[in-house]
Design an enzyme around this catalytic site. Sequence first.
Site, PDB file in Angstrom:
ATOM      1  N   SER A 108     -84.593  21.900 -15.535  1.00 37.82           N
ATOM      2  CA  SER A 108     -84.995  21.722 -16.734  1.00 37.82           C
ATOM      3  C   SER A 108     -86.566  22.193 -16.768  1.00 37.82           C
ATOM      4  CB  SER A 108     -85.030  20.218 -17.194  1.00 37.82           C
ATOM      5  OG  SER A 108     -85.394  19.954 -18.525  1.00 37.82           O
ATOM      6  N   ASP A 158     -75.202  19.683 -23.858  1.00 35.87           N
ATOM      7  CA  ASP A 158     -76.411  19.460 -23.491  1.00 35.87           C
ATOM      8  C   ASP A 158     -77.422  19.257 -24.929  1.00 35.87           C
ATOM      9  OD1 ASP A 158     -79.445  19.515 -22.722  1.00 35.87           O
ATOM     10  OD2 ASP A 158     -78.937  20.906 -21.167  1.00 35.87           O
ATOM     11  N   HIS A 189     -77.795  17.119 -20.645  1.00 37.10           N
ATOM     12  CA  HIS A 189     -78.905  17.607 -19.835  1.00 37.10           C
ATOM     13  C   HIS A 189     -79.170  16.617 -18.714  1.00 37.10           C
ATOM     14  CE1 HIS A 189     -82.295  19.789 -20.042  1.00 37.10           C
ATOM     15  NE2 HIS A 189     -83.218  18.690 -19.806  1.00 37.10           N
TER      16      HIS A 189
HETATM   17  C1  MLT Z   1     -89.224  21.656 -21.214  1.00 38.27           C
HETATM   18  O1  MLT Z   1     -90.117  21.093 -22.058  1.00 38.27           O
HETATM   19  O2  MLT Z   1     -89.508  22.548 -20.220  1.00 38.27           O
HETATM   20  C2  MLT Z   1     -88.068  21.509 -21.729  1.00 38.27           C
HETATM   21  O3  MLT Z   1     -87.959  20.962 -23.209  1.00 38.27           O
HETATM   22  C3  MLT Z   1     -87.145  20.582 -20.801  1.00 38.27           C
HETATM   23  C4  MLT Z   1     -87.726  19.433 -20.498  1.00 38.27           C
HETATM   24  O4  MLT Z   1     -87.464  18.596 -21.281  1.00 38.27           O
HETATM   25  O5  MLT Z   1     -88.439  19.301 -19.621  1.00 38.27           O
END
Ligand code: MLT
Length: 212
Positions: A108, A158, A189
């Site tokens: 992520s 996701d 996710h």
């Molecule tokens: C991010 O902010 O990098 C993406 O939205 C994924 C997350 O929630 O970290």
Amino acid sequence: MTLDYIHRFVPARNQGEQLPTLLLLHGTGGNEEDLLGLGSQLLPGAALLSPRGKILENGMPRFFRRLAEGVFDVEDLQQRTEELADFILAASQEYHFDPARVIAAGFSNGANIAASMMLLRPDALYAAVLYHPMVPLIPDPLPDLTGVDIFITAGRNDPLIPVPETERLEQLLQQTGATVETHWSESGHSLSNSEFRSSKEWLERVLSAKKM
Ligand code: MLT
């Protein structure tokens, strides 16, 4: 250059084998401990370098700022990407690993900064496993990532990352000359066992092709 990230470093076992070093990059709200178990199973015996993101969002560590969910502060992202790439170089001197043989495994937010690093500092990583990444930014011109292997995992359910977002990242990375493989599942996710298994199989294939 200083080691200016809170981090964990686990030295390589099987020194003779000269495995690459795994850079582990946690998701939002995680820390440097999160992916150590995954890393030790992904590439057993490899050295593990696991920094904690420096940004705090409501107390949750991240690797760069965002303005809203999925909307990134690109200036901050660029700066943090440079910092992280410099940290890898500093760590390689401190811990005596080869900075030309670093493979990222990120989830992520961690996958997003790994992708950003490949796009802005093309020498920083020579392969990456990106679990549930997004397009972090689009540099102009694009770097040449010929010879870089990238594995993406994505979930059709996701809620944060719509299918076309993954496809956009896949296409962007392919345009750089990187070799990109994507594993689709029905997951949300999160990082499922089947994603982990397929990434491990992919890494074994890539490393045996690179004769590492
Ligand atoms: C991010 O902010 O990098 C993406 O939205 C994924 C997350 O929630 O970290």
